[in-house]
Write a protein that holds these residues in place. Sequence first.
Motif, PDB file in Angstrom:
ATOM      1  N   ILE A 118       0.828  -1.207   0.000  1.00 17.12           N
ATOM      2  CA  ILE A 118       0.000   0.000   0.000  1.00 17.12           C
ATOM      3  C   ILE A 118       0.862   1.256   0.000  1.00 17.12           C
ATOM      4  CG2 ILE A 118      -1.775   1.256   1.283  1.00 17.12           C
ATOM      5  CD1 ILE A 118      -2.689  -1.438   2.411  1.00 17.12           C
ATOM      6  N   PHE A 119       2.022   1.175   0.641  1.00 20.98           N
ATOM      7  CA  PHE A 119       2.877   2.346   0.809  1.00 20.98           C
ATOM      8  C   PHE A 119       4.087   2.327  -0.120  1.00 20.98           C
ATOM      9  CE2 PHE A 119       0.836   1.246   4.842  1.00 20.98           C
ATOM     10  CZ  PHE A 119       0.122   2.417   5.094  1.00 20.98           C
ATOM     11  N   SER A 120       4.098   1.426  -1.083  1.00 21.53           N
ATOM     12  CA  SER A 120       5.250   1.315  -1.978  1.00 21.53           C
ATOM     13  C   SER A 120       4.793   1.237  -3.427  1.00 21.53           C
ATOM     14  CB  SER A 120       6.067   0.063  -1.633  1.00 21.53           C
ATOM     15  OG  SER A 120       7.113  -0.130  -2.563  1.00 21.53           O
ATOM     16  N   HIS A 121       5.639   1.765  -4.313  1.00 20.26           N
ATOM     17  CA  HIS A 121       5.378   1.673  -5.748  1.00 20.26           C
ATOM     18  C   HIS A 121       6.231   0.573  -6.395  1.00 20.26           C
ATOM     19  CE1 HIS A 121       2.937   5.297  -5.646  1.00 20.26           C
ATOM     20  NE2 HIS A 121       3.912   5.941  -5.008  1.00 20.26           N
ATOM     21  N   ASP A 122       6.909  -0.201  -5.565  1.00 20.07           N
ATOM     22  CA  ASP A 122       7.768  -1.275  -6.069  1.00 20.07           C
ATOM     23  C   ASP A 122       6.908  -2.482  -6.437  1.00 20.07           C
ATOM     24  OD1 ASP A 122       9.671  -3.151  -6.639  1.00 20.07           O
ATOM     25  OD2 ASP A 122      10.723  -3.020  -4.716  1.00 20.07           O
ATOM     26  N   LYS A 123       6.754  -2.732  -7.728  1.00 18.03           N
ATOM     27  CA  LYS A 123       5.918  -3.834  -8.198  1.00 18.03           C
ATOM     28  C   LYS A 123       6.587  -5.204  -8.025  1.00 18.03           C
ATOM     29  CE  LYS A 123       2.700  -1.012  -9.485  1.00 18.03           C
ATOM     30  NZ  LYS A 123       1.460  -0.915  -8.676  1.00 18.03           N
ATOM     31  N   LEU A 124       7.861  -5.212  -7.634  1.00 19.77           N
ATOM     32  CA  LEU A 124       8.568  -6.478  -7.456  1.00 19.77           C
ATOM     33  C   LEU A 124       8.482  -7.001  -6.021  1.00 19.77           C
ATOM     34  CD1 LEU A 124      11.779  -5.957  -9.608  1.00 19.77           C
ATOM     35  CD2 LEU A 124       9.711  -7.208 -10.206  1.00 19.77           C
ATOM     36  N   LEU A 125       7.781  -6.268  -5.154  1.00 13.98           N
ATOM     37  CA  LEU A 125       7.659  -6.731  -3.774  1.00 13.98           C
ATOM     38  C   LEU A 125       7.002  -8.097  -3.689  1.00 13.98           C
ATOM     39  CD1 LEU A 125       6.626  -3.521  -1.779  1.00 13.98           C
ATOM     40  CD2 LEU A 125       8.843  -4.665  -1.817  1.00 13.98           C
ATOM     41  N   VAL A 126       6.154  -8.432  -4.663  1.00 17.83           N
ATOM     42  CA  VAL A 126       5.471  -9.718  -4.652  1.00 17.83           C
ATOM     43  C   VAL A 126       6.461 -10.877  -4.697  1.00 17.83           C
ATOM     44  CG1 VAL A 126       5.190  -9.848  -7.167  1.00 17.83           C
ATOM     45  CG2 VAL A 126       3.570 -11.034  -5.675  1.00 17.83           C
ATOM     46  N   ILE A 127       7.664 -10.637  -5.244  1.00 18.75           N
ATOM     47  CA  ILE A 127       8.661 -11.711  -5.296  1.00 18.75           C
ATOM     48  C   ILE A 127       9.835 -11.473  -4.355  1.00 18.75           C
ATOM     49  CG2 ILE A 127       8.049 -12.345  -7.657  1.00 18.75           C
ATOM     50  CD1 ILE A 127      10.585 -10.910  -8.611  1.00 18.75           C
ATOM     51  N   THR A 128      10.108 -10.212  -3.997  1.00 18.65           N
ATOM     52  CA  THR A 128      11.265  -9.927  -3.146  1.00 18.65           C
ATOM     53  C   THR A 128      10.906  -9.799  -1.675  1.00 18.65           C
ATOM     54  OG1 THR A 128      11.022  -7.536  -3.501  1.00 18.65           O
ATOM     55  CG2 THR A 128      12.447  -8.742  -5.029  1.00 18.65           C
ATOM     56  N   TRP A 129       9.630  -9.482  -1.373  1.00 16.92           N
ATOM     57  CA  TRP A 129       9.237  -9.215   0.004  1.00 16.92           C
ATOM     58  C   TRP A 129       8.166 -10.181   0.500  1.00 16.92           C
ATOM     59  CZ3 TRP A 129      10.452  -7.055   4.412  1.00 16.92           C
ATOM     60  CH2 TRP A 129       9.452  -6.771   5.349  1.00 16.92           C
ATOM     61  N   HIS A 130       7.131 -10.418  -0.336  1.00 16.99           N
ATOM     62  CA  HIS A 130       6.045 -11.305   0.090  1.00 16.99           C
ATOM     63  C   HIS A 130       6.577 -12.695   0.394  1.00 16.99           C
ATOM     64  CE1 HIS A 130       2.156 -12.951   0.690  1.00 16.99           C
ATOM     65  NE2 HIS A 130       2.113 -13.626  -0.438  1.00 16.99           N
ATOM     66  N   ARG A 131       6.067 -13.275   1.472  1.00 16.69           N
ATOM     67  CA  ARG A 131       6.510 -14.572   1.972  1.00 16.69           C
ATOM     68  C   ARG A 131       7.972 -14.521   2.435  1.00 16.69           C
ATOM     69  NH1 ARG A 131       3.982 -19.689  -1.356  1.00 16.69           N
ATOM     70  NH2 ARG A 131       1.823 -19.014  -1.430  1.00 16.69           N
ATOM     71  N   SER A 132       8.333 -13.447   3.120  1.00 17.42           N
ATOM     72  CA  SER A 132       9.698 -13.365   3.647  1.00 17.42           C
ATOM     73  C   SER A 132       9.663 -13.392   5.177  1.00 17.42           C
ATOM     74  CB  SER A 132      10.415 -12.130   3.118  1.00 17.42           C
ATOM     75  OG  SER A 132       9.735 -10.927   3.454  1.00 17.42           O
ATOM     76  N   ILE A 133       9.969 -12.277   5.863  1.00 15.44           N
ATOM     77  CA  ILE A 133      10.197 -12.356   7.307  1.00 15.44           C
ATOM     78  C   ILE A 133       8.948 -12.715   8.107  1.00 15.44           C
ATOM     79  CG2 ILE A 133      12.182 -10.817   7.247  1.00 15.44           C
ATOM     80  CD1 ILE A 133      10.373  -8.584   8.270  1.00 15.44           C
ATOM     81  N   THR A 134       7.760 -12.376   7.614  1.00 15.96           N
ATOM     82  CA  THR A 134       6.558 -12.793   8.342  1.00 15.96           C
ATOM     83  C   THR A 134       6.259 -14.274   8.126  1.00 15.96           C
ATOM     84  OG1 THR A 134       5.147 -12.085   6.501  1.00 15.96           O
ATOM     85  CG2 THR A 134       5.499 -10.508   8.295  1.00 15.96           C
ATOM     86  N   HIS A 135       6.899 -14.866   7.127  1.00 17.70           N
ATOM     87  CA  HIS A 135       6.732 -16.296   6.837  1.00 17.70           C
ATOM     88  C   HIS A 135       7.962 -17.096   7.271  1.00 17.70           C
ATOM     89  CE1 HIS A 135       3.746 -14.447   4.227  1.00 17.70           C
ATOM     90  NE2 HIS A 135       3.238 -15.618   3.948  1.00 17.70           N
TER      91      HIS A 135
END
Length: 397
Positions: free
Chosen positions: A54-71
Amino acid sequence: MDTITHGIAGALIGKAVFRGEDMFASRPINRGRIITWSLMLGAIFPDSDVIRDIFSHDKLLVITWHRSITHSLVMLPLWALLLAGITRAVANSRKWEAPSFVVLAGIYAAGILSHILLDLVTSFGTMIWSPLEWSRPAWDLIFIVDFTLTAIFLVPQLLAWAYVHSEKVKRRAVGIWLVFLPAPFLIARIGEIAGAPISDRVVLSVMIIFAALFLLPALLGWGVKIPHRTWNRAGFAVALSYVVCAIYAHHVALSRIQKFAKLDRLQVDSIGALPLPPSLWRWDGLVRTERGVYELGMDLSDKPISDGELLALEHHYYPDAPPNSFIEVAKGLPEVQKVLWFSRFPVTRFHKEGQVAVVEISDLRFPRARPGRPASFTYRVRFGNDGNVLSQGWATR
């Protein structure tokens, strides 16, 4: 796995394993309801990482951030303690009967762990060792959105709710059945759009199963005789059995694609057997070689086949585009480097649109879109005549 399924699974675990009670029971908040709510919230918590989008314009977060430290298994104790502390504070302020802090921490840990494991069994990959190691293990056992597994998690809880009060049994059972009646048609429509059509025979079979599950226990009168916890424990047992079946099916499918690669004398860079909807019998065998990806669709319900028949099965080869300066520059871009790190079976394509050179990288792990649409997780870089990058990002059309 989708967030809704995670929440449903967490609620089932709370009721089946930790003596939890229905979350929306008419009685006041008590220990049993808090247990179930905590399991459910713990099971969906890891997907809170999407808030960053919501607070980022980085469209690559789905692969670089999602399913990372919270997972992450490494970070799991911290999240469990944090959520337990918040729950105890809320319970104390409202004078609710609640488990101790230590017990709540264990409950939240179980919920978070269920989420991590249900994501790990898919082919998307989950960074379970972050932030110590940024890799994406994937067990390739269950499709990312598995309606069958979702139903296995949900239906026992609804049956337990329907049969908890004998005077409300028939009304509740019929009501649930009517709600579920259009579900097979909607799922078949979704499958058609996603390129995974479901036959009319399967739709009819599912409708009959739903009718039997929801109506027969009410009509025959034995539904109310089954304890609330037994319904949920049965659902948990069936879910575990489903995963065991998926493990076996994956073993068979992986053995088949490995045998195909050996018989065809392919130089394997990476290989995998990935589940396809709508059933445990459909698998996609993928082999990444130096110059492209081989794909072999498999239906495990078919009779065993000989080596010659295996090689004769219809399969597809997706070659990489011949190297050129545009592809070389594209693969050197930081964003494309991230895409290549994420992709397990990438295919590089190149074409011209007038004076514009276009480089596309697609990960064949994911089902192909409808004709005229790019495959899921296709990254596109457009170059001008001078070799400068005009645009880059996920291809949507």
